[in-house]
Design an enzyme around this catalytic site. Structure first.
Site, mmCIF file in Angstrom:
data_model
loop_
_atom_site.group_PDB
_atom_site.id
_atom_site.type_symbol
_atom_site.label_atom_id
_atom_site.label_comp_id
_atom_site.label_asym_id
_atom_site.label_seq_id
_atom_site.Cartn_x
_atom_site.Cartn_y
_atom_site.Cartn_z
ATOM 1 C CG ASP A 239 18.211 45.181 85.972
ATOM 2 O OD1 ASP A 239 19.195 45.456 86.664
ATOM 3 O OD2 ASP A 239 17.613 46.005 85.259
HETATM 4 C C1 BGC Z 1 16.738 47.692 82.388
HETATM 5 C C2 BGC Z 1 18.224 47.675 82.202
HETATM 6 C C3 BGC Z 1 18.712 46.247 82.200
HETATM 7 C C4 BGC Z 1 17.979 45.427 81.184
HETATM 8 C C5 BGC Z 1 18.392 43.991 81.199
HETATM 9 C C6 BGC Z 1 16.079 46.814 81.374
HETATM 10 O O1 BGC Z 1 14.727 46.729 81.643
HETATM 11 O O2 BGC Z 1 16.268 49.013 82.252
HETATM 12 O O3 BGC Z 1 18.828 48.399 83.232
HETATM 13 O O4 BGC Z 1 20.065 46.281 81.922
HETATM 14 O O5 BGC Z 1 16.592 45.525 81.418
HETATM 15 O O6 BGC Z 1 17.986 43.312 82.320
#
Ligand code: BGC
Length: 812
Positions: A483
């Site tokens: 993200d």
């Molecule tokens: C989110 C995921 C994401 C991951 C890596 C997590 O906090 O819930 O959707 O893939 O972080 O960024």
């Protein structure tokens, strides 16, 4: 250093000191009513939605740590103590906390008085029951007081901590016998209230916080308890609480049990406007009548234990490694169920007020619980798919109560669509239920735009096919799985010669991670289409997958590993040419899992690089070298200090991708080594470094560049649970659901000589023995089913056959 131990027979983690490095929690509830409970009694309860219908108040990020819970105080002469130590923190003569599956039992002893609190949410009812047992272990008669305390939340947890000009005037309660009714907002909404009760006559009660605690008092030293008597206060505005005072005398050896209950009552829709502020107590009385006696409560607890035993028995392993057994048989599956119930909403690190259900998160969580609750997984897929847009992209999150997409966050995370294929394929492999593909599902929750689920998958696949960048790799949009990798936040208008054939959610930044996903789940989509007889379409999918494979080899290989991405200026991300962030974990895991570069020898090289550049004693970090400063063209990832979160933390979620990738290459020893490094049961002895619960996974462990390397954060609600269970059950132990049947494909340490596994698959029981006499890491040399040798390693599924006895010999 240890703070407790595993009791595998009782399926409990037993904590032996209240002073754990962080609160070590458990979850109560598996349907609609849920509670979080720490090892000292902290936590809170809610009904269905942790934001909108929160029953009790919790203070996140507060001091002392773990602020508020369900508390029991014992006042014997001048000594005031709690069986769970908090909040008085009076030293106990002994203490233990047993976190079990859906229940927690805390016990404390002081001055020869034993007090234990067993907390659970019974199956079928909306309440938390606390069974409080007191026993006089001394030689003289004891007379003392028991006080209870909960603080009510005014339902909407966000308003509760922000809108004080209103909140301080809305609180209302009613008290009748040993029941406190919390009815704030009842006159406005007229459909729900909480009831708090004890099954015994009380000496007194309090419902007004200030009366109970004193104006500048605190739960650590409530004025009413210090004075030895409740004030029988009736809250009017301010902060309503529930507290009972019970006076008790126990002869030597005598024991008494009290049942406290916190329940949620919702009027039926048709009754909603009938009452005008007068609560209908009938449903509360009905609820209470079910839990008045010790035997009623013990029966409900026994039913809960049976529920969990039955659920988790769907996958079991027996082998010499007890840590492996306890994670597979108990805790990893339990955590998968908690992620099913909570998604990312309520933990000690997720406030329950922020995130809805993630599109990507929910599809991944499903990988870990589909074998336990296939029916619910089916419904979850249909709910998720209904938040997809007609062009195949999707809301990144949706609200659990309304099941509507969250417009504030919107869409644009370009990996989301492919996760729908991943989740649906996993469901069909598990159940054989292709019928799900015929279900009619709305787009953007608009039923006038409904199409079959199969059509949703088509749009998912097409979205990536048509949203590709200058290197023919998938456009990343706002981000992919990571993200925080926001490559379009600084955007350069694409070169005119370059045109995408579909709508794009951002300019030209491209993701190798999505490319790996496209190949992996494109292959699943291809198999589904073939099964349905859509051969031409399947061939087209196949050709697209092959083209993506070639694009990865052509533009995604950096010499020693797979690139991570191209940014908005088409500059490489995760390349040896970069100054920082030269190598990332995600594409190595996903490309190899998809089989890319295996025959070309690149996959093996990529995994060697992972071990060489990213591995540490506590797990594999996300990238190296970490970003030392903020980069406009990379976005949020470089906002974290080196070694934390996506900037080179050990993101536990993607470690299993590497472990699975190692099994693709047949490296059982290395796959298991990677598995063990982040697996909580193997970290129990370093709990002082790791700090979070040794029975569940955390999202992240601080990486090599962080000052506290090895320290975990954000336990419980993480996709790590699902991916590690997928890894260990399907790839290491190798019991892998496939479209045609159950595949037996272990990839294990060469020292493992025998495994006994039971698995429920499509309503049949599989009893599997795997023998490895020659100590190989992968490969089945002979497979027999019910005494007959079969070809290959997939046990064909025979409709109606209820049990399969399987013996597999490993060898080359
Ligand atoms: C989110 C995921 C994401 C991951 C890596 C997590 O906090 O819930 O959707 O893939 O972080 O960024």
């Amino acid at each position: 250093m240890n703070y407790g131990y595993f009791d595998d027979v009782e399926k409990e983690y037993v904590i032996t000191t209240p002073k754990t490095p962080l609160p070590w929690i458990n979850y109560l509830g598996c349907e609609n009513f849920f509670s979080l409970i720490s090892n000292t009694g902290g936590g809170y309860s809610f009904y269905k939605d942790a934001k909108l219908l929160r029953l009790t108040r919790y203070r996140y990020n507060n001091t002392p740590l773990d602020n508020n819970g369900r508390y029991y105080y014992i006042k014997e002469n001048d000594t005031i103590w709690n069986p769970g130590w908090q909040p008085t923190q009076t030293e106990l003569d002994s203490y233990s906390c047993h976190h079990g599956l859906g229940y927690t039992k805390m016990s404390g002893q002081k001055n020869n008085l034993d007090a234990s609190v067993t907390a659970f949410v019974p199956i079928g009812d909306n309440c938390e029951i606390n069974k409080v047992t007191l026993k006089n272990n001394g030689t003289e008669s004891k007379t003392f007081s028991l006080f209870s305390y909960v603080e009510f939340c005014l339902w909407n947890a966000v308003d509760d901590m922000t809108n004080f000009q209103r909140n301080y005037s809305t609180g209302e309660v009613e008290v009748e016998d040993s029941c406190i009714y919390h009815k704030t907002e009842y006159r406005e909404r007229r459909n729900h209230y909480a009831v708090y009760s004890v099954n015994a006559p009380v000496t007194g009660f309090d419902t007004d916080r200030e009366s109970f605690l004193g104006t500048y008092g605190s739960p650590a030293k409530p004025e009413a308890i210090i004075n030895g008597s409740s004030k029988d206060s009736i809250a009017s505005g301010w902060s309503p609480i529930g507290s009972f005072h019970v006076s008790i005398t126990l002869e030597p050896g005598e024991e008494k049990t009290y049942i406290f209950l916190l329940g949620y009552i919702e009027n039926k829709e048709e009754e909603k406007w009938e009452s005008f502020g007068v609560i209908n107590k009938k449903p509360a009385r009905e609820l209470l009548s079910k839990y008045q006696t010790v035997s009623q409560v013990d029966d409900a607890l026994a039913a809960l234990r049976t529920h969990w035993d039955r659920l988790l028995s769907r996958f079991t392993v027996e082998t010499a490694d007890e840590k492996l057994c306890r994670m597979v048989n108990i805790w990893n599956q339990y955590q998968c169920m908690v992620t099913f119930n909570m998604s990312r909403s309520a933990s000690y690190y997720e406030s329950g007020t922020g995130r809805g259900m993630g599109f990507r998160d929910s599809c991944q969580d499903l990988l870990g619980f589909v074998h336990l609750i296939p029916e619910s997984a089916r419904q979850r897929i249909l709910d998720i798919a209904a938040t997809q847009f007609e062009n195949g992209s999707a809301y990144h999150q949706y609200q659990p109560l309304t099941k509507k997409g969250n417009a504030d966050i919107g869409s644009g995370f370009n990996d989301d669509p492919l996760w729908l294929i991943a989740g649906t394929a996993a469901y069909i492999k598990e159940t054989g239920d292709y019928g799900i593909l015929d279900e009619s599902v709305a787009f953007d929750n608009d039923l006038s735009k409904a199409e079959s689920l199969l059509e949703h998958l088509r749009r998912s696949f097409k979205f990536t096919t048509t949203n590709r960048g200058p290197h023919n790799l998938p456009l990343i949009g706002r981000a992919d799985w990571n993200d925080c990798l926001n490559l379009n936040c600084f955007s350069k208008v694409p070169d005119e010669s370059f045109q995408t054939s579909g709508p794009s959610e951002g300019p030209v930044a491209e993701s190798l991670f999505i490319a790996g996903m496209y190949v992996k789940y494109g292959n699943d989509f291809n198999a589904i289409l073939n099964h349905l007889g859509h051969i031409d379409e399947a061939n087209t999918v196949n050709a697209n997958v092959a083209a993506m494979y070639d694009s990865v080899l052509k533009s995604g290989w950096d010499g020693e590993w797979f690139l991570r991405a191209y940014d908005a200026a088409s500059e490489k991300v995760g390349s040896n040419e970069c100054e920082e962030g030269k190598i990332f974990i995600e594409p190595q895991g996903f490309c190899v899992m998809a089989g890319i570069g295996v025959k070309e020898g690149l996959a093996a090289k990529a995994l060697v690089s992972v071990e060489k550049y990213l591995d540490t004693q506590y797990g594999i970090v996300l990238l190296q070298p970490t970003y030392s400063k903020y980069y406009l063209n990379l976005g949020e990832i470089s906002t974290y200090p080196p070694g934390y979160k996506e900037n080179g933390g050990i993101f536990c979620h993607n470690n299993p991708w590497i472990s699975i990738a190692e099994t693709v290459l047949g490296h059982g020893n290395r796959a298991f080594d990677v598995y063990k490094k982040t697996c909580p049961a193997y970290l129990e002895d370093i709990s002082d470094i790791h700090r979070t619960e040794p029975y569940v996974y955390s999202q992240m462990i601080a990486g090599i560049d962080a000052p506290h390397h090895g320290e975990a954060k954000n336990s419980w609600l993480t996709g790590t649970a699902a991916w590690t269970f997928t890894n260990v059950s399907q790839h290491i132990l190798g019991i892998r659901p496939d479209f045609a049947g159950l595949m037996i494909d272990p990839c294990i340490p060469s020292t493992t000589k025998k495994l006994k596994i039971t698995r429920v698959f499509r309503n049949a029981q599989y009893n599997i023995i795997i023998k490895n006499p020659n100590g190989v890491e992968k490969g089945i040399s002979a497979l027999s089913v019910d005494g007959k040798l079969i070809d290959g390693n997939i046990i064909p599924f025979v409709e109606g056959q209820k049990s399969y006895d399987v013996v597999a010999f490993m060898g080359n």
